[in-house]
Design a protein around this motif. Structure first.
Motif, PDB file in Angstrom:
ATOM      1  N   ILE A  11     -13.650  25.304  24.955  1.00  0.00           N
ATOM      2  CA  ILE A  11     -14.909  24.579  25.146  1.00  0.00           C
ATOM      3  C   ILE A  11     -14.808  23.155  24.617  1.00  0.00           C
ATOM      4  CG2 ILE A  11     -17.342  24.505  24.433  1.00  0.00           C
ATOM      5  CD1 ILE A  11     -17.077  27.609  24.124  1.00  0.00           C
ATOM      6  N   GLN A  12     -15.384  22.222  25.374  1.00  0.00           N
ATOM      7  CA  GLN A  12     -15.610  20.858  24.901  1.00  0.00           C
ATOM      8  C   GLN A  12     -17.079  20.542  25.115  1.00  0.00           C
ATOM      9  OE1 GLN A  12     -12.130  19.499  27.315  1.00  0.00           O
ATOM     10  NE2 GLN A  12     -11.853  18.046  25.649  1.00  0.00           N
ATOM     11  N   LEU A  13     -17.664  19.823  24.163  1.00  0.00           N
ATOM     12  CA  LEU A  13     -19.091  19.526  24.218  1.00  0.00           C
ATOM     13  C   LEU A  13     -19.330  18.158  24.824  1.00  0.00           C
ATOM     14  CD1 LEU A  13     -20.231  20.809  20.718  1.00  0.00           C
ATOM     15  CD2 LEU A  13     -20.367  21.990  22.905  1.00  0.00           C
ATOM     16  N   ASP A  14     -20.384  18.056  25.630  1.00  0.00           N
ATOM     17  CA  ASP A  14     -20.806  16.772  26.189  1.00  0.00           C
ATOM     18  C   ASP A  14     -21.889  16.204  25.284  1.00  0.00           C
ATOM     19  OD1 ASP A  14     -19.191  16.498  28.431  1.00  0.00           O
ATOM     20  OD2 ASP A  14     -20.426  17.866  29.591  1.00  0.00           O
ATOM     21  N   THR A  15     -21.483  15.360  24.334  1.00  0.00           N
ATOM     22  CA  THR A  15     -22.443  14.815  23.377  1.00  0.00           C
ATOM     23  C   THR A  15     -22.680  13.325  23.571  1.00  0.00           C
ATOM     24  OG1 THR A  15     -20.742  14.253  21.756  1.00  0.00           O
ATOM     25  CG2 THR A  15     -21.673  16.479  21.646  1.00  0.00           C
ATOM     26  N   GLY A  16     -21.902  12.683  24.446  1.00  0.00           N
ATOM     27  CA  GLY A  16     -21.983  11.231  24.576  1.00  0.00           C
ATOM     28  C   GLY A  16     -21.099  10.518  23.570  1.00  0.00           C
ATOM     29  N   ASP A  17     -20.512  11.274  22.638  1.00  0.00           N
ATOM     30  CA  ASP A  17     -19.598  10.727  21.633  1.00  0.00           C
ATOM     31  C   ASP A  17     -18.174  11.059  22.070  1.00  0.00           C
ATOM     32  OD1 ASP A  17     -17.814  10.675  19.363  1.00  0.00           O
ATOM     33  OD2 ASP A  17     -19.557  10.544  18.063  1.00  0.00           O
ATOM     34  N   GLU A  18     -17.369  10.019  22.349  1.00  0.00           N
ATOM     35  CA  GLU A  18     -16.022  10.250  22.888  1.00  0.00           C
ATOM     36  C   GLU A  18     -15.159  11.066  21.940  1.00  0.00           C
ATOM     37  OE1 GLU A  18     -13.800   7.021  24.537  1.00  0.00           O
ATOM     38  OE2 GLU A  18     -15.595   6.085  25.362  1.00  0.00           O
ATOM     39  N   LYS A  19     -15.252  10.781  20.641  1.00  0.00           N
ATOM     40  CA  LYS A  19     -14.439  11.502  19.664  1.00  0.00           C
ATOM     41  C   LYS A  19     -14.794  12.986  19.664  1.00  0.00           C
ATOM     42  CE  LYS A  19     -13.061  11.389  14.794  1.00  0.00           C
ATOM     43  NZ  LYS A  19     -13.269  10.734  13.478  1.00  0.00           N
ATOM     44  N   GLU A  20     -16.088  13.278  19.645  1.00  0.00           N
ATOM     45  CA  GLU A  20     -16.546  14.671  19.662  1.00  0.00           C
ATOM     46  C   GLU A  20     -16.167  15.345  20.973  1.00  0.00           C
ATOM     47  OE1 GLU A  20     -18.608  18.289  18.889  1.00  0.00           O
ATOM     48  OE2 GLU A  20     -18.127  16.675  17.498  1.00  0.00           O
ATOM     49  N   ASN A  22     -13.650  15.073  22.779  1.00  0.00           N
ATOM     50  CA  ASN A  22     -12.232  15.423  22.900  1.00  0.00           C
ATOM     51  C   ASN A  22     -11.829  16.612  22.030  1.00  0.00           C
ATOM     52  OD1 ASN A  22     -11.500  13.450  24.804  1.00  0.00           O
ATOM     53  ND2 ASN A  22     -11.393  11.881  23.217  1.00  0.00           N
ATOM     54  N   ILE A  23     -12.745  17.089  21.192  1.00  0.00           N
ATOM     55  CA  ILE A  23     -12.443  18.239  20.333  1.00  0.00           C
ATOM     56  C   ILE A  23     -12.544  19.522  21.154  1.00  0.00           C
ATOM     57  CG2 ILE A  23     -13.172  19.562  18.316  1.00  0.00           C
ATOM     58  CD1 ILE A  23     -14.235  16.947  17.130  1.00  0.00           C
ATOM     59  N   VAL A  24     -11.548  20.388  21.019  1.00  0.00           N
ATOM     60  CA  VAL A  24     -11.540  21.660  21.745  1.00  0.00           C
ATOM     61  C   VAL A  24     -11.914  22.789  20.787  1.00  0.00           C
ATOM     62  CG1 VAL A  24     -10.145  23.296  23.065  1.00  0.00           C
ATOM     63  CG2 VAL A  24      -9.781  20.833  23.348  1.00  0.00           C
ATOM     64  N   PRO A  42     -18.334  29.286  18.509  1.00  0.00           N
ATOM     65  CA  PRO A  42     -17.020  28.653  18.701  1.00  0.00           C
ATOM     66  C   PRO A  42     -16.375  28.194  17.394  1.00  0.00           C
ATOM     67  CG  PRO A  42     -18.668  27.726  20.191  1.00  0.00           C
ATOM     68  CD  PRO A  42     -19.403  28.547  19.189  1.00  0.00           C
ATOM     69  N   LEU A  43     -15.042  28.215  17.401  1.00  0.00           N
ATOM     70  CA  LEU A  43     -14.240  27.721  16.282  1.00  0.00           C
ATOM     71  C   LEU A  43     -13.443  26.512  16.742  1.00  0.00           C
ATOM     72  CD1 LEU A  43     -12.713  31.100  15.031  1.00  0.00           C
ATOM     73  CD2 LEU A  43     -14.434  29.764  13.823  1.00  0.00           C
ATOM     74  N   GLN A  44     -13.351  25.505  15.883  1.00  0.00           N
ATOM     75  CA  GLN A  44     -12.534  24.342  16.224  1.00  0.00           C
ATOM     76  C   GLN A  44     -11.065  24.697  16.097  1.00  0.00           C
ATOM     77  OE1 GLN A  44     -13.572  20.718  14.203  1.00  0.00           O
ATOM     78  NE2 GLN A  44     -11.668  19.695  14.752  1.00  0.00           N
ATOM     79  N   GLU A  45     -10.303  24.398  17.147  1.00  0.00           N
ATOM     80  CA  GLU A  45      -8.869  24.675  17.104  1.00  0.00           C
ATOM     81  C   GLU A  45      -8.222  23.844  15.999  1.00  0.00           C
ATOM     82  OE1 GLU A  45      -6.748  26.342  20.885  1.00  0.00           O
ATOM     83  OE2 GLU A  45      -7.253  24.241  21.210  1.00  0.00           O
ATOM     84  N   GLY A  46      -7.332  24.467  15.270  1.00  0.00           N
ATOM     85  CA  GLY A  46      -6.605  23.750  14.221  1.00  0.00           C
ATOM     86  C   GLY A  46      -7.240  23.885  12.855  1.00  0.00           C
ATOM     87  N   THR A  47      -8.588  23.825  12.788  1.00  0.00           N
ATOM     88  CA  THR A  47      -9.263  23.896  11.488  1.00  0.00           C
ATOM     89  C   THR A  47      -9.946  25.240  11.264  1.00  0.00           C
ATOM     90  OG1 THR A  47     -11.406  23.061  12.272  1.00  0.00           O
ATOM     91  CG2 THR A  47      -9.742  21.423  11.657  1.00  0.00           C
ATOM     92  N   LEU A  59     -21.937  21.926  27.808  1.00  0.00           N
ATOM     93  CA  LEU A  59     -20.526  22.104  27.502  1.00  0.00           C
ATOM     94  C   LEU A  59     -19.707  22.257  28.772  1.00  0.00           C
ATOM     95  CD1 LEU A  59     -20.064  25.468  27.836  1.00  0.00           C
ATOM     96  CD2 LEU A  59     -21.414  25.414  25.750  1.00  0.00           C
ATOM     97  N   SER A  60     -18.444  21.880  28.638  1.00  0.00           N
ATOM     98  CA  SER A  60     -17.454  22.096  29.681  1.00  0.00           C
ATOM     99  C   SER A  60     -16.507  23.163  29.151  1.00  0.00           C
ATOM    100  CB  SER A  60     -16.698  20.796  29.966  1.00  0.00           C
ATOM    101  OG  SER A  60     -15.603  21.034  30.820  1.00  0.00           O
ATOM    102  N   ALA A  61     -16.299  24.226  29.924  1.00  0.00           N
ATOM    103  CA  ALA A  61     -15.487  25.342  29.445  1.00  0.00           C
ATOM    104  C   ALA A  61     -14.444  25.720  30.492  1.00  0.00           C
ATOM    105  CB  ALA A  61     -16.375  26.548  29.139  1.00  0.00           C
ATOM    106  N   TYR A  62     -13.376  26.346  30.009  1.00  0.00           N
ATOM    107  CA  TYR A  62     -12.444  26.949  30.952  1.00  0.00           C
ATOM    108  C   TYR A  62     -11.881  28.231  30.361  1.00  0.00           C
ATOM    109  CZ  TYR A  62      -8.296  25.103  28.421  1.00  0.00           C
ATOM    110  OH  TYR A  62      -7.332  24.826  27.481  1.00  0.00           O
TER     111      TYR A  62
END
Length: 217
Positions: A11-20, A22-24, A42-47, A59-62
């Motif tokens: 999942i990636q969120l559509d928040t209008g914030d580019e940095k946010e 790009n977080i998966v 959801p859990l952030q990958e890596g953390t 959200l955009s999901a696959y």
């Protein structure tokens, strides 16, 4: 083809914030019905950090199918559901809305709403929106209103709902494009630079109401 129970969602969120954006995040589908999918928080990958979602978040999901094929769809949060674990209920896409191509964008609807604009040089004016969405708005600009690409504007927009209530939504936006019109006017396209989540949800709610109206005409 829909995902199956226990399939992983990316999942990636559509928040209008580019940095946010790009977080998966990773989640897992716990249940489904005719209208909804129920997924784990959801859990952030890596953390491994949990991501809190709010009603109306887009959200955009696959999910992956045989051979590692990515199947994309867009959705939004409908509610939260308490089961053995806390679940997030999201809108189930129509079968033809699941594609092999990612289409990440906020829902936008055409709407003429009143917008008050204040530029950093103190210029102030009232205008009408051309469209609105959870990631930004577009509004009409007259020649004497000197708005340039890259300008940061303080605005509020008047948002009416079907139940008769009206909200003032304040935000700070950056002009990403100016589109010239044959009428000597132009359209300023803004992305939100700063907006409180609660205020963004008000706009998303309005967009969903408008989209529902369009579908039922």
């Amino acid at each position: 083809m829909y995902p199956k129970i226990n399939d992983v969602l990316y999942i990636q969120l559509d928040t209008g914030d580019e940095k946010e954006a790009n977080i998966v995040y990773k989640s897992r589908i716990s249940d489904m019905d005719d209208e909804s999918m129920y997924m784990e928080v959801p859990l952030q990958e890596g953390t491994g950090r949990l991501k809190r979602l709010f009603i109306g978040d887009e959200l955009s999901a696959y999910f992956l199918t045989e051979g590692g094929v990515k199947n994309y769809f867009n959705s939004y949060v409908l509610s939260h559901h308490e089961d053995v674990i806390r679940l997030v209920r999201i809108k189930k896409p129509e079968p033809d809305q699941i594609t092999k191509v990612q289409r990440r964008s906020f829902l936008r609807v055409q709407a003429e709403l009143e917008v008050a604009v204040t530029a950093k040089d103190g210029t102030q004016f009232l205008t009408k929106s051309e469209d609105v969405g959870g990631g930004g708005i577009s509004f009409y600009v007259n020649p004497e209103q000197r708005i340039k690409e890259g300008s940061v504007l303080h605005c509020w927009i008047l948002v009416p709902y079907k139940n008769g209530s009206v909200e003032h939504v304040p935000f700070e936006g950056e002009v990403v494009r100016i589109k010239e019109l044959p009428t000597n006017r132009s359209i300023a396209m803004l992305k939100f630079k700063q907006i409180v989540d609660m205020e963004r949800q008000k706009l998303i709610r309005y967009c969903f109401e408008r989209q529902f109206d369009f579908r039922n005409r």
